[in-house]
Design a protein around this motif. Structure first.
Motif, PDB file in Angstrom:
ATOM      1  N   MET A 166    -100.272  25.978 -34.961  1.00 50.52           N
ATOM      2  CA  MET A 166    -100.392  24.536 -35.015  1.00 50.52           C
ATOM      3  C   MET A 166    -101.733  24.150 -35.623  1.00 50.52           C
ATOM      4  O   MET A 166    -102.452  23.339 -35.106  1.00 50.52           O
ATOM      5  CB  MET A 166    -100.237  23.962 -33.606  1.00 50.52           C
ATOM      6  N   GLY A 167    -102.076  24.747 -36.743  1.00 51.07           N
ATOM      7  CA  GLY A 167    -103.328  24.416 -37.391  1.00 51.07           C
ATOM      8  C   GLY A 167    -103.234  23.160 -38.229  1.00 51.07           C
ATOM      9  O   GLY A 167    -102.147  22.730 -38.608  1.00 51.07           O
ATOM     10  N   ILE A 168    -104.400  22.604 -38.519  1.00 51.08           N
ATOM     11  CA  ILE A 168    -104.436  21.399 -39.346  1.00 51.08           C
ATOM     12  C   ILE A 168    -104.012  21.757 -40.768  1.00 51.08           C
ATOM     13  O   ILE A 168    -104.379  22.792 -41.297  1.00 51.08           O
ATOM     14  CB  ILE A 168    -105.833  20.742 -39.305  1.00 51.08           C
ATOM     15  N   ILE A 169    -103.185  20.903 -41.344  1.00 54.17           N
ATOM     16  CA  ILE A 169    -102.712  21.108 -42.706  1.00 54.17           C
ATOM     17  C   ILE A 169    -103.630  20.382 -43.686  1.00 54.17           C
ATOM     18  O   ILE A 169    -103.980  20.901 -44.729  1.00 54.17           O
ATOM     19  CB  ILE A 169    -101.264  20.588 -42.867  1.00 54.17           C
ATOM     20  N   LYS A 170    -104.015  19.165 -43.317  1.00 52.02           N
ATOM     21  CA  LYS A 170    -104.823  18.356 -44.224  1.00 52.02           C
ATOM     22  C   LYS A 170    -105.641  17.343 -43.436  1.00 52.02           C
ATOM     23  O   LYS A 170    -105.208  16.857 -42.397  1.00 52.02           O
ATOM     24  CB  LYS A 170    -103.910  17.632 -45.214  1.00 52.02           C
ATOM     25  N   TYR A 171    -106.821  17.018 -43.976  1.00 50.50           N
ATOM     26  CA  TYR A 171    -107.681  15.988 -43.417  1.00 50.50           C
ATOM     27  C   TYR A 171    -107.901  14.942 -44.504  1.00 50.50           C
ATOM     28  O   TYR A 171    -108.223  15.276 -45.642  1.00 50.50           O
ATOM     29  CB  TYR A 171    -109.019  16.598 -42.986  1.00 50.50           C
ATOM     30  N   ILE A 172    -107.695  13.671 -44.151  1.00 51.39           N
ATOM     31  CA  ILE A 172    -107.907  12.573 -45.095  1.00 51.39           C
ATOM     32  C   ILE A 172    -108.933  11.625 -44.488  1.00 51.39           C
ATOM     33  O   ILE A 172    -108.734  11.109 -43.391  1.00 51.39           O
ATOM     34  CB  ILE A 172    -106.596  11.807 -45.376  1.00 51.39           C
ATOM     35  N   GLU A 173    -110.016  11.396 -45.204  1.00 53.75           N
ATOM     36  CA  GLU A 173    -111.032  10.418 -44.776  1.00 53.75           C
ATOM     37  C   GLU A 173    -110.834   9.173 -45.619  1.00 53.75           C
ATOM     38  O   GLU A 173    -110.835   9.235 -46.847  1.00 53.75           O
ATOM     39  CB  GLU A 173    -112.435  10.967 -44.981  1.00 53.75           C
ATOM     40  N   ARG A 174    -110.611   8.053 -44.941  1.00 57.61           N
ATOM     41  CA  ARG A 174    -110.455   6.773 -45.617  1.00 57.61           C
ATOM     42  C   ARG A 174    -111.531   5.825 -45.112  1.00 57.61           C
ATOM     43  O   ARG A 174    -112.182   6.082 -44.113  1.00 57.61           O
ATOM     44  CB  ARG A 174    -109.059   6.203 -45.332  1.00 57.61           C
ATOM     45  N   GLU A 175    -111.661   4.697 -45.801  1.00 58.00           N
ATOM     46  CA  GLU A 175    -112.644   3.700 -45.403  1.00 58.00           C
ATOM     47  C   GLU A 175    -112.370   3.178 -43.998  1.00 58.00           C
ATOM     48  O   GLU A 175    -113.289   2.891 -43.240  1.00 58.00           O
ATOM     49  CB  GLU A 175    -112.601   2.544 -46.408  1.00 58.00           C
ATOM     50  N   ASP A 176    -111.074   3.098 -43.634  1.00 56.85           N
ATOM     51  CA  ASP A 176    -110.700   2.498 -42.358  1.00 56.85           C
ATOM     52  C   ASP A 176    -110.231   3.479 -41.291  1.00 56.85           C
ATOM     53  O   ASP A 176    -109.993   3.087 -40.156  1.00 56.85           O
ATOM     54  CB  ASP A 176    -109.640   1.425 -42.568  1.00 56.85           C
ATOM     55  N   ALA A 177    -110.086   4.785 -41.647  1.00 57.25           N
ATOM     56  CA  ALA A 177    -109.556   5.737 -40.661  1.00 57.25           C
ATOM     57  C   ALA A 177    -109.782   7.188 -41.098  1.00 57.25           C
ATOM     58  O   ALA A 177    -109.999   7.461 -42.287  1.00 57.25           O
ATOM     59  CB  ALA A 177    -108.063   5.500 -40.466  1.00 57.25           C
ATOM     60  N   GLU A 178    -109.681   8.071 -40.112  1.00 56.97           N
ATOM     61  CA  GLU A 178    -109.620   9.509 -40.360  1.00 56.97           C
ATOM     62  C   GLU A 178    -108.217   9.945 -39.962  1.00 56.97           C
ATOM     63  O   GLU A 178    -107.741   9.584 -38.883  1.00 56.97           O
ATOM     64  CB  GLU A 178    -110.620  10.258 -39.491  1.00 56.97           C
ATOM     65  N   ILE A 179    -107.573  10.730 -40.828  1.00 57.59           N
ATOM     66  CA  ILE A 179    -106.196  11.154 -40.580  1.00 57.59           C
ATOM     67  C   ILE A 179    -106.151  12.675 -40.600  1.00 57.59           C
ATOM     68  O   ILE A 179    -106.605  13.297 -41.567  1.00 57.59           O
ATOM     69  CB  ILE A 179    -105.250  10.569 -41.645  1.00 57.59           C
ATOM     70  N   PHE A 180    -105.616  13.243 -39.527  1.00 59.13           N
ATOM     71  CA  PHE A 180    -105.474  14.691 -39.396  1.00 59.13           C
ATOM     72  C   PHE A 180    -103.982  15.002 -39.413  1.00 59.13           C
ATOM     73  O   PHE A 180    -103.238  14.510 -38.564  1.00 59.13           O
ATOM     74  CB  PHE A 180    -106.084  15.175 -38.083  1.00 59.13           C
ATOM     75  N   ILE A 181    -103.548  15.797 -40.370  1.00 59.24           N
ATOM     76  CA  ILE A 181    -102.129  16.099 -40.519  1.00 59.24           C
ATOM     77  C   ILE A 181    -101.869  17.524 -40.032  1.00 59.24           C
ATOM     78  O   ILE A 181    -102.503  18.469 -40.499  1.00 59.24           O
ATOM     79  CB  ILE A 181    -101.684  15.934 -41.985  1.00 59.24           C
ATOM     80  N   PHE A 182    -100.938  17.655 -39.101  1.00 59.71           N
ATOM     81  CA  PHE A 182    -100.544  18.945 -38.539  1.00 59.71           C
ATOM     82  C   PHE A 182     -99.084  19.227 -38.902  1.00 59.71           C
ATOM     83  O   PHE A 182     -98.465  18.456 -39.623  1.00 59.71           O
ATOM     84  CB  PHE A 182    -100.736  18.935 -37.015  1.00 59.71           C
TER      85      PHE A 182
END
Length: 131
Positions: A1-17
């Motif tokens: 269950m490792g992280i697939i992708k990390y997205i840093e945006r101006e309004d949020a941090e998104i961690f995709i598993f």
């Protein structure tokens, strides 16, 4: 269950598993229905044809327009939402928002509890689909 992708945006941090997203909205943001467009793009890109759950890790103070939920509910493979509010006020807001979302929506005290529920919820869905 490792992280697939990390997205840093101006309004949020998104961690995709593998089967869920953890979203951490930044301080002072107002989450509006337009935010669903990005969520839908991420879901379709990373979870096409696969059930997934959205986890909101509410560690910062921000506002949510509850009219976001009908559009969120329309994302086909998003099958549930888990909320982890940091404060009592955030919990009350999450409880209020729950009435606008008709799919499973649970509130947890910790990210660990939310992830455990996600795995259990998705496992039950797979079992019921096999029958």
């Amino acid at each position: 269950m490792g992280i697939i992708k990390y997205i840093e945006r101006e309004d949020a941090e998104i961690f995709i598993f593998d089967n869920f997203i953890i979203n951490q909205v930044k301080e002072g943001v107002v989450v509006e229905p337009e935010h669903n467009d990005l969520l839908n793009k991420i879901v379709q890109k990373h979870f096409s044809g696969k059930d997934m759950v959205y986890i909101s890790n509410r560690v910062k103070s921000y506002s949510v327009n509850p009219l976001i939920y009908p559009k969120t509910e329309a994302i086909p493979n998003l099958v549930a939402i888990a909320m982890i509010p940091k404060t009592a006020t955030m919990r009350k807001n999450a409880e209020y928002e729950r009435q606008f979302y008709d799919k499973p929506y649970e509130i947890f005290d910790s990210l660990t509890d939310a992830i455990s529920w996600v795995q259990s919820h998705l496992g039950k869905r797979e079992t019921s689909e096999v029958k």
